[in-house]
Design an enzyme around this catalytic site. Sequence first.
Site, PDB file in Angstrom:
ATOM      1  N   GLU A 106       0.389  -7.031 -23.641  1.00  0.00           N
ATOM      2  CA  GLU A 106       1.193  -8.254 -23.857  1.00  0.00           C
ATOM      3  C   GLU A 106       0.259  -9.645 -23.608  1.00  0.00           C
ATOM      4  OE1 GLU A 106       2.572  -6.484 -22.125  1.00  0.00           O
ATOM      5  OE2 GLU A 106       5.038  -6.086 -22.705  1.00  0.00           O
ATOM      6  N   GLU A 155       7.453  -0.333 -18.640  1.00  0.00           N
ATOM      7  CA  GLU A 155       7.936  -0.946 -17.747  1.00  0.00           C
ATOM      8  C   GLU A 155       9.466  -0.234 -18.196  1.00  0.00           C
ATOM      9  OE1 GLU A 155       7.662  -4.799 -21.288  1.00  0.00           O
ATOM     10  OE2 GLU A 155       7.466  -5.343 -18.962  1.00  0.00           O
TER      11      GLU A 155
END
Length: 242
Positions: free
Chosen positions: A135, A115
């Site tokens: 995630e 990210e």
Amino acid sequence: MTGFEVIIYEKRDGIASITLNRPKALNAYNIKMRDELYEVLGAIKDDPEVDVVILQGAGEKAFCAGADLTEFLTAPPPVFARKARFERDVWGRFLSIEQPVIAALHGYVLGSGIEMSLCCDIRLCSDDARFGLPEPGLGIIPAAGGSQTLPRTIGQAAALEILLSGRWIDAKEALHLKLVNRLMPRADLYLEAEKLAKKIQSYDKKAVRAIKQSVWRGLDLSLNEGLAMESRLGNQLKEGRL
Ligand code: COA
């Protein structure tokens, strides 16, 4: 700037380098790293001596293995995600920096690691890089923009498959998906990043910043609005108003 514990900041001849420096924990992103990145990015943003920034990870094994799971496990996942994201908007800081930022990626590039790199302008990676967004397996959604930046970078279909399945991809596939711009042997990674930084640095500083701004801002606009914005920026540059 000195006194950091989990990052190294160096500035030489207009090129700033930020190294995530927790190699024993595979440079996992903890609260300390969040705070230090927030501080250093703020300083870079205001530093007229910095033309280009390189972001890399220390050690042989990882750029960043994602959020620090030891801190993460001390709070319920949504609490941690909110804390990481909103107390200091590191991702917003990345995106607000006018200077181009090059991510030099090697080894594990997971979770917040990917990210963070998606908030950079150019991504170079070495042949040992492995990318993943774990995630869903942790019962959370990306907390650092991944659900927005990944589809904007590699397209909705590929992003959804990676985000939903948690499947890791290797460097070759990352290049194929255009997640990274270039792939190279590990030994060349930093040198190539530096070479690219120097190339960018050789151009007019304001033009470079205007191009960066035009691309990022344009992603949030319709084509017509984007063309108008580009034209405004072009005029401002020509008339010395940037
Ligand atoms: N948070 C905190 N510590 C981490 C970490 C993380 N995200 N990832 C790795 N580490 C630590 C390990 O606990 C280990 O510490 P130790 O030596 O004190 O035991 C050290 O880094 C080395 O990791 P290790 O697991 O031994 O390396 P490996 O090569 O066998 O495996 C990974 C590497 C990346 C596959 C594995 O560490 C892993 O799955 N990490 C978690 C990734 C993740 O889910 N991140 C969160 C994303 S939201």
